[in-house]
Design an enzyme around this catalytic site. Structure first.
Site, PDB file in Angstrom:
ATOM      1  N   HIS A  98      -3.392   5.978  -3.258  1.00 59.60           N
ATOM      2  CA  HIS A  98      -1.965   6.336  -3.247  1.00 59.60           C
ATOM      3  C   HIS A  98      -1.184   5.222  -2.576  1.00 59.60           C
ATOM      4  O   HIS A  98      -1.681   4.555  -1.659  1.00 59.60           O
ATOM      5  CB  HIS A  98      -1.721   7.666  -2.528  1.00 59.60           C
ATOM      6  CG  HIS A  98      -2.353   7.767  -1.177  1.00 59.60           C
ATOM      7  ND1 HIS A  98      -3.701   7.997  -1.010  1.00 59.60           N
ATOM      8  CD2 HIS A  98      -1.831   7.654   0.071  1.00 59.60           C
ATOM      9  CE1 HIS A  98      -3.978   8.028   0.281  1.00 59.60           C
ATOM     10  NE2 HIS A  98      -2.868   7.811   0.960  1.00 59.60           N
ATOM     11  N   HIS A 100       2.310   4.590  -0.531  1.00 61.73           N
ATOM     12  CA  HIS A 100       3.422   5.208   0.199  1.00 61.73           C
ATOM     13  C   HIS A 100       4.696   4.421  -0.106  1.00 61.73           C
ATOM     14  O   HIS A 100       4.705   3.193   0.011  1.00 61.73           O
ATOM     15  CB  HIS A 100       3.199   5.126   1.709  1.00 61.73           C
ATOM     16  CG  HIS A 100       2.016   5.865   2.238  1.00 61.73           C
ATOM     17  ND1 HIS A 100       2.125   7.054   2.926  1.00 61.73           N
ATOM     18  CD2 HIS A 100       0.680   5.580   2.197  1.00 61.73           C
ATOM     19  CE1 HIS A 100       0.921   7.471   3.299  1.00 61.73           C
ATOM     20  NE2 HIS A 100       0.028   6.591   2.867  1.00 61.73           N
TER      21      HIS A 100
END
Ligand code: 5GP
Ligand code: ZN
Length: 133
Positions: A98, A100
Site C-alpha cells: 500500500h 500512503h
C-alpha cells in the site's frame, strides 16, 4: 490471500471509506489518519510490498495521481507525502502493498510533523464522499 486485511477490503468483505477504484487499484481512507484525508492506495492483487514485483507500481499509477489531485482540490491540501513502508522494520504492519497519501496543510508543514497526528475526529464516509467529488 484469505487472511489478508486489505484483500478483504478490496473484496468488500470489510467496509472501507473508498475514494478511488479502477481495474487494478483501490484507494480508501486510513482508519487512523495522521492528517486529514490520509489515504491508502492498494493493488487489487495481493503483493506483499513494493519491492516484490516492479509492475505493481504501474497498477497504482493512475490512482496515485488521481487521488493526489483530489486531495488537493477537495481538501485544499497544499502538500502530500507519498510513502510506502516495505518490511516490519520500516513500520509496515499490513503485508499487502500500500502507498500512503498523506495530505499536508500550512498549519503543520514539513517532515518533522509528518507523524504528529493532527486529523480531527470526523465521519470518514462523509470525508470520502467529499474527496470523490
Ligand atoms: P503500514 O503501517 O503497514 O504502513 O500501514 C498500515 C495502515 O493501515 C495504518 O496506517 C493503519 O492505520 C491502517 N489500517 C489498519 N487497519 C485498517 C483497517 O481496517 N481499515 C483501514 N481503512 N485502515 C487500516
Ligand atoms: Zn492481500
Amino acid at each position: 490471500m484469505s487472511d489478508c486485511l486489505f484483500c478483504k477490503i478490496v473484496a468488500g468483505e470489510i467496509p472501507s471509506s473508498q475514494v478511488f477504484a479502477d481495474e487494478t487499484a483501490v484507494g480508501f481512507l486510513d482508519i487512523e489518519p495522521l492528517h486529514r484525508g490520509h489515504t491508502l492506495l492498494v493493488p487489487r492483487r495481493h503483493v506483499a510490498d513494493g519491492l516484490t514485483d516492479p509492475s505493481v507500481w504501474d497498477e497504482l499509477a493512475v490512482g496515485l495521481v488521481s487521488v493526489g489531485q483530489r486531495l488537493r482540490a477537495a481538501l485544499g491540501a497544499t502538500g502530500i507525502n507519498i510513502l510506502s513502508n516495505a518490511g516490519a522494520d520500516a513500520g509496515q504492519s499490513v503485508f499487502h502493498f500500500h502507498v500512503h497519501l498523506i495530505p499536508r496543510y500550512p498549519d503543520h508543514p514539513g517532515m518533522a510533523d509528518l507523524m504528529t497526528r493532527d486529523a480531527r475526529a470526523e465521519d470518514l464516509s462523509q470525508l470520502a464522499a467529499l474527496i470523490r467529488g
